[in-house]
Design a protein around this motif. Structure first.
Motif, mmCIF file in Angstrom:
data_model
loop_
_atom_site.group_PDB
_atom_site.id
_atom_site.type_symbol
_atom_site.label_atom_id
_atom_site.label_comp_id
_atom_site.label_asym_id
_atom_site.label_seq_id
_atom_site.Cartn_x
_atom_site.Cartn_y
_atom_site.Cartn_z
ATOM 1 N N MET A 1 66.289 2.651 83.530
ATOM 2 C CA MET A 1 66.750 2.209 84.918
ATOM 3 C C MET A 1 66.067 3.437 85.306
ATOM 4 S SD MET A 1 69.857 0.838 84.539
ATOM 5 C CE MET A 1 71.101 2.154 85.790
ATOM 6 N N GLY A 2 65.511 5.061 84.937
ATOM 7 C CA GLY A 2 65.331 5.505 85.906
ATOM 8 C C GLY A 2 64.063 5.057 85.973
ATOM 9 N N ALA A 3 62.807 4.221 85.855
ATOM 10 C CA ALA A 3 61.888 3.223 85.822
ATOM 11 C C ALA A 3 61.953 2.705 86.904
ATOM 12 C CB ALA A 3 61.168 2.503 84.396
ATOM 13 N N SER A 4 62.942 1.647 87.002
ATOM 14 C CA SER A 4 63.432 1.365 88.605
ATOM 15 C C SER A 4 64.103 2.445 89.281
ATOM 16 C CB SER A 4 65.174 0.260 88.378
ATOM 17 O OG SER A 4 64.435 -0.599 87.110
ATOM 18 N N VAL A 5 64.126 2.943 89.121
ATOM 19 C CA VAL A 5 64.833 3.914 90.899
ATOM 20 C C VAL A 5 63.552 4.442 91.292
ATOM 21 C CG1 VAL A 5 66.274 6.170 91.283
ATOM 22 C CG2 VAL A 5 67.164 4.447 89.824
ATOM 23 N N LEU A 6 61.877 5.216 89.855
ATOM 24 C CA LEU A 6 61.081 5.616 90.724
ATOM 25 C C LEU A 6 60.991 4.450 91.050
ATOM 26 C CD1 LEU A 6 59.435 8.166 91.065
ATOM 27 C CD2 LEU A 6 59.149 7.674 89.259
ATOM 28 N N ARG A 7 60.447 3.302 90.827
ATOM 29 C CA ARG A 7 59.770 2.121 90.897
ATOM 30 C C ARG A 7 60.387 2.348 92.646
ATOM 31 N NH1 ARG A 7 60.868 -1.302 87.685
ATOM 32 N NH2 ARG A 7 59.577 -0.415 86.269
ATOM 33 N N ASN A 8 61.620 1.991 92.802
ATOM 34 C CA ASN A 8 62.236 1.753 94.213
ATOM 35 C C ASN A 8 61.613 2.530 95.664
ATOM 36 O OD1 ASN A 8 63.298 -0.350 93.495
ATOM 37 N ND2 ASN A 8 65.071 -0.225 93.169
ATOM 38 N N ILE B 1 58.782 4.571 94.814
ATOM 39 C CA ILE B 1 57.656 4.748 95.181
ATOM 40 C C ILE B 1 57.534 3.346 96.346
ATOM 41 C CG2 ILE B 1 55.072 4.292 93.630
ATOM 42 C CD1 ILE B 1 56.718 5.680 91.733
ATOM 43 N N ARG B 2 57.668 2.491 95.556
ATOM 44 C CA ARG B 2 57.584 1.307 97.055
ATOM 45 C C ARG B 2 58.164 1.705 98.308
ATOM 46 N NH1 ARG B 2 59.893 -3.733 93.104
ATOM 47 N NH2 ARG B 2 58.030 -3.619 90.729
ATOM 48 N N ALA B 3 59.114 2.247 98.432
ATOM 49 C CA ALA B 3 59.504 2.329 99.542
ATOM 50 C C ALA B 3 58.746 3.134 100.565
ATOM 51 C CB ALA B 3 60.701 3.119 99.825
ATOM 52 N N ALA B 4 57.662 4.244 99.229
ATOM 53 C CA ALA B 4 57.226 5.013 100.061
ATOM 54 C C ALA B 4 55.789 4.243 100.807
ATOM 55 C CB ALA B 4 56.604 6.417 99.862
ATOM 56 N N GLY B 5 55.251 3.408 99.654
ATOM 57 C CA GLY B 5 54.595 2.420 100.192
ATOM 58 C C GLY B 5 53.032 2.531 99.150
ATOM 59 N N PHE B 6 53.822 2.439 97.788
ATOM 60 C CA PHE B 6 52.980 2.326 97.414
ATOM 61 C C PHE B 6 52.280 2.165 95.500
ATOM 62 C CE2 PHE B 6 52.344 7.220 98.641
ATOM 63 C CZ PHE B 6 51.629 7.261 99.188
ATOM 64 N N PRO B 7 53.063 0.702 96.558
ATOM 65 C CA PRO B 7 53.414 -0.751 94.911
ATOM 66 C C PRO B 7 52.286 -0.747 94.423
ATOM 67 C CG PRO B 7 52.495 -1.880 97.646
ATOM 68 C CD PRO B 7 52.643 -0.614 97.446
ATOM 69 N N ASP B 8 51.413 0.279 93.960
ATOM 70 C CA ASP B 8 50.483 -0.342 93.409
ATOM 71 C C ASP B 8 50.395 0.308 92.341
ATOM 72 O OD1 ASP B 8 49.704 1.648 95.271
ATOM 73 O OD2 ASP B 8 47.537 1.410 94.643
ATOM 74 N N VAL B 9 50.742 1.448 92.290
ATOM 75 C CA VAL B 9 51.958 2.529 91.898
ATOM 76 C C VAL B 9 52.478 1.470 90.506
ATOM 77 C CG1 VAL B 9 52.124 4.633 90.413
ATOM 78 C CG2 VAL B 9 51.146 4.394 92.400
ATOM 79 N N LYS B 10 51.764 1.515 89.123
ATOM 80 C CA LYS B 10 53.159 1.200 88.142
ATOM 81 C C LYS B 10 53.360 2.233 87.519
ATOM 82 C CE LYS B 10 52.505 -2.289 84.242
ATOM 83 N NZ LYS B 10 51.326 -2.942 83.297
ATOM 84 N N VAL B 11 55.126 1.560 87.067
ATOM 85 C CA VAL B 11 55.692 2.737 87.003
ATOM 86 C C VAL B 11 56.837 1.832 85.453
ATOM 87 C CG1 VAL B 11 58.362 3.713 86.906
ATOM 88 C CG2 VAL B 11 56.921 3.455 88.527
ATOM 89 N N VAL B 12 56.792 2.013 83.981
ATOM 90 C CA VAL B 12 56.612 1.112 83.478
ATOM 91 C C VAL B 12 57.970 2.199 82.384
ATOM 92 C CG1 VAL B 12 55.107 -0.357 82.635
ATOM 93 C CG2 VAL B 12 54.904 1.741 81.595
ATOM 94 N N ASN B 13 58.752 1.677 81.345
ATOM 95 C CA ASN B 13 59.654 2.595 80.561
ATOM 96 C C ASN B 13 58.474 2.171 79.063
ATOM 97 O OD1 ASN B 13 60.975 -0.065 81.471
ATOM 98 N ND2 ASN B 13 62.162 0.537 79.317
ATOM 99 N N LEU B 14 59.171 3.231 77.961
ATOM 100 C CA LEU B 14 58.097 2.538 76.813
ATOM 101 C C LEU B 14 59.618 3.752 75.959
ATOM 102 C CD1 LEU B 14 55.015 3.045 76.797
ATOM 103 C CD2 LEU B 14 56.528 0.647 75.763
ATOM 104 N N ALA B 15 59.615 3.004 74.411
ATOM 105 C CA ALA B 15 59.745 3.979 73.950
ATOM 106 C C ALA B 15 58.875 5.790 73.149
ATOM 107 C CB ALA B 15 60.064 3.034 72.374
ATOM 108 N N ILE B 16 59.278 6.420 72.910
ATOM 109 C CA ILE B 16 58.348 7.542 72.666
ATOM 110 C C ILE B 16 57.370 7.850 71.276
ATOM 111 C CG2 ILE B 16 58.150 9.964 72.060
ATOM 112 C CD1 ILE B 16 60.493 10.507 73.842
ATOM 113 N N ALA B 17 57.907 6.694 71.051
ATOM 114 C CA ALA B 17 57.039 6.527 69.883
ATOM 115 C C ALA B 17 56.078 5.694 70.313
ATOM 116 C CB ALA B 17 58.019 5.939 68.639
ATOM 117 N N ASN B 18 56.312 5.385 71.321
ATOM 118 C CA ASN B 18 54.702 3.671 71.280
ATOM 119 C C ASN B 18 54.671 4.700 72.802
ATOM 120 O OD1 ASN B 18 56.367 2.343 69.424
ATOM 121 N ND2 ASN B 18 57.494 1.442 70.936
ATOM 122 N N LEU B 19 53.946 6.074 72.573
ATOM 123 C CA LEU B 19 53.097 6.570 73.822
ATOM 124 C C LEU B 19 51.845 6.680 73.391
ATOM 125 C CD1 LEU B 19 55.985 8.906 75.151
ATOM 126 C CD2 LEU B 19 54.980 6.876 76.469
#
Length: 659
Positions: free
Chosen positions: A411-418, A420-438
């Motif tokens: 959910m947080g990734a979706s909000v921030l992704r929107n 950042i895109r609205a600010a004109g930076f669609p090339d910035v990739k926003v993903v979500n992961l479990a901490i164990a997989n970082l």
């Protein structure tokens, strides 16, 4: 082995001194307002004050009777009694505070001088002994006699302690105060007082200053101020000059995150008076303690030469508090002491930073963490370094990390992704992961504040931002600005014309879950939930997932387990309970359930009206979560969802993602 034992012993001793200092500080700091009030009254109304008033300042006579004024009674009775009450209450609540205050009256009357040290002894002693006495007959008092026993026991014991203070403690404390005062006077007379910086400045960085400042300097300073109208002792530790000089040196000669964050830290330090904000900068380059010592010694020497001082403690050590408490005849000396201390500290720190090979760009976040370790608890300013330490390269990858990497972070990734895109930076990739997989290959890592400590060791090269909720945190705007600044610093990046790879990455994210056309079904939407508690609401949302055949029945228990570790409240009346990372094997297929509670449910002190249960396999559930994020980040959409009367209206608001 011997070395390790000695190290542990040294650390243990330091921790004990820190705890002792923290306890002393706990008695003084809540009453600083009273000290300031006394200092202002003293500065204004005593005979040498700005507005001399005999009846308030306590000088001269009225109708042949000497004026007592406010100054004397406040310093003799009010302040020690407040300290004693606070100390007793820290040990045994209000009852301990009352007995501690009674006991301190014996010391005050017996000594005849301001008894701050006596108050810091008798207050906690009264609370502790009263607690022990009450334990003797706890549960043994006959019903109806509790008030009688409690009141008389406190009164009798308080009276006995007052007499002990009068005959036993007062002479000892008075003798100690006299001896300590003689030592200070000896240092002043022989020009040795500046040497105290050799001990005070390192003690500050090691968080041992409270024991020195509040245990010795403040009580002695108050006594000296009462006798002479001012005291130099109030500025031995509180002078903001040494720390300011170090931060200014980082502004000019630092590198990377340290250089970028130094201006903000300087404002917090100098104006806000929070001196611990410069400690990590010293810990990055321990040799800088010499700059602090040199600045401190210069400031003290200047105060001694100009005979300047404050009328009361300056706490916190802000330049505003320092000026407000400066004696009428000491403004020039105090200001000069701060300026010269800053200048000397700056010069010494500049030499150290310029000559130290690759030392000016140390690990500021790591130094902040070491500072918290030495302090023994969270620092109110340490998060500043973790969130403002910018990455050295362009920001391309941002990851939201939570325990399971399934609901909150998505959910947080979706909000921030929107955003950042609205600010004109669609090339910035926003993903979500479990901490164990970082892995340590992200530019920015966003976590819930309760999980930050787990994520930081795994991604030490990233900028870390912690939030208290994933839906509408103000920190998202800071991240957008960070992205904007990194793009500008990189040069040649046009946010309106992303690269083909960026467009493909964006399409890939948007397409997550397109193969899942049954993630949210009508039967998984309930407009009037029956639960009245948080636990029952999780059960209700979880049962909908079980009934859909999406999860095993034991997945609901994992949802409760996840909630206990980190709350899933997202903001805007939304909670999204989901299972732990270990429970992913219990998920058969991706599904989402939505339960609305028109009257609201208490969710750890927050009101929740919408509970969204989440179970996701791979990324199949991300499209619906993205839609949910868009809805709940818009208050108008939330209002429409609140007013919806049919399941179809709810599905329509989420963009018919299952179509």
């Amino acid at each position: 082995m011997a070395t390790q034992t000695e190290a542990r012993s040294g650390t243990s001793a330091r921790v004990r001194v820190q705890k002792f200092g923290t306890f002393l500080s706990g008695m003084i700091m809540p009453n600083i307002g009273a000290f300031i009030a006394w200092g202002l009254i003293t500065a204004l109304f005593i005979e040498k004050g700005w507005l001399p008033v005999p009846q308030l300042g306590g000088f001269g006579e009225t109708d042949g009777v000497a004026n007592t004024g406010l100054v004397g009674p406040m310093i003799t009775y009010l302040l020690p009694l407040l300290i004693a009450y606070t100390g007793g209450r820290m040990v045994y609540d209000v009852r301990g505070g009352v007995v501690g205050a009674i006991a301190t009256m014996g010391v005050i009357v017996g000594a005849g001088i301001p008894m701050f040290i006596g108050a810091m002894i008798m207050g906690p002693l009264g609370g502790w002994t009263m607690k022990r006495i009450d334990a003797i007959w706890d549960g043994k008092i006959r019903p109806g006699f509790e008030m009688l026993v409690n009141n008389f026991s406190a009164g009798i014991w308080g009276a006995l302690l007052a007499m002990l203070g009068f005959y036993g403690v007062a002479p000892l404390v008075q003798g100690f105060s006299t001896a300590a005062g003689n030592v200070v006077q000896f240092l002043v007379n022989n020009g040795l007082l500046p040497l105290t910086s050799i001990f005070i400045e390192p003690a500050k960085v090691l968080f041992l200053n409270n024991a020195i400042n509040h245990g010795v300097l403040t009580p002695l300073g108050v006594q000296q101020s009462l006798e002479q109208g001012k005291s130099i002792l109030f500025l031995l530790e509180a002078n903001p000059g040494p720390g300011l000089g170090i931060l200014l040196a980082y502004m000019f000669f630092g590198k990377g995150a340290a250089k970028a964050s130094a201006p903000g830290a300087a404002i917090i330090h100098f104006v806000g008076g929070i001196h611990e904000i410069y400690f990590p900068y010293v810990l990055m380059r321990p040799l800088l303690i010499l700059a602090a010592i040199a600045g401190g010694m210069t400031g003290i020497a200047t105060l001694s030469i100009t005979n300047a001082g404050l009328v009361a403690p300056a706490a916190p050590g802000s330049i505003i508090a320092v000026i407000a408490q400066t004696a009428r005849d000491s403004y020039f000396g105090v200001v000069l002491a701060v300026v010269l201390a800053t200048a000397v500290s700056f010069l010494v720190a500049s030499v150290i930073l310029k000559t130290g090979k690759n030392q000016a760009d140390g690990d500021l976040a790591g130094a902040a963490s070491r500072m918290e370790t030495m302090k023994g608890k969270k620092s109110s300013v340490a998060g500043t370094f973790r969130s403002t330490s910018a990455t050295t390269g362009p920001i391309r990858n941002i990851v939201f990390a939570c325990d399971a990497g399934m609901g909150s972070s998505a959910m947080g990734a979706s909000v921030l992704r929107n955003k950042i895109r609205a600010a004109g930076f669609p090339d910035v990739k926003v993903v979500n992961l479990a901490i164990a997989n970082l892995k340590d290959d992200y530019d920015v890592v966003v976590t819930h504040q309760d999980l930050a400590a787990r994520a930081e060791p795994l991604t030490q090269s990233a900028t870390h931002v912690s939030v208290d909720n994933f839906m509408n945190s103000p920190r998202y705007d800071e991240i957008v600005e960070l992205v904007r600044a990194s793009a500008a610093a990189e040069g040649g990046v046009d946010p309106k014309n992303p690269t083909p790879a960026a467009v493909a990455a964006e399409a890939d994210v948007d397409g997550a879950g397109t193969g899942a056309n049954d993630v949210l079904a009508e039967q998984s939407v309930v407009l009037d939930g029956r639960a009245t508690t948080q636990e029952d609401a999780i059960n209700e949302a979880g049962r909908l997932l079980v009934d859909r055949g999406a999860v095993d029945s034991s997945y609901v228990a994992a949802m409760h387990e996840r909630e206990k570790s980190v709350p899933t409240y997202m903001g805007n009346f939304l909670a999204i309970p989901h299972g732990t990372n270990a429970a992913k094997d219990l998920i058969k297929r991706s599904a989402v359930s939505i339960v609305r509670y028109p009257e609201g449910i208490d969710w750890n002190g927050k009101q929740v009206k919408f509970v969204v249960g989440v179970a996701g396999v791979n990324n199949e559930h991300l499209s619906i979560l993205s839609a949910i994020a868009r809805v709940f980040s818009d208050k108008d959409q939330v209002a429409k969802l609140d007013e919806a009367t049919t399941v179809d209206e709810v599905l329509a608001l989420f963009g018919k993602v299952n179509a």
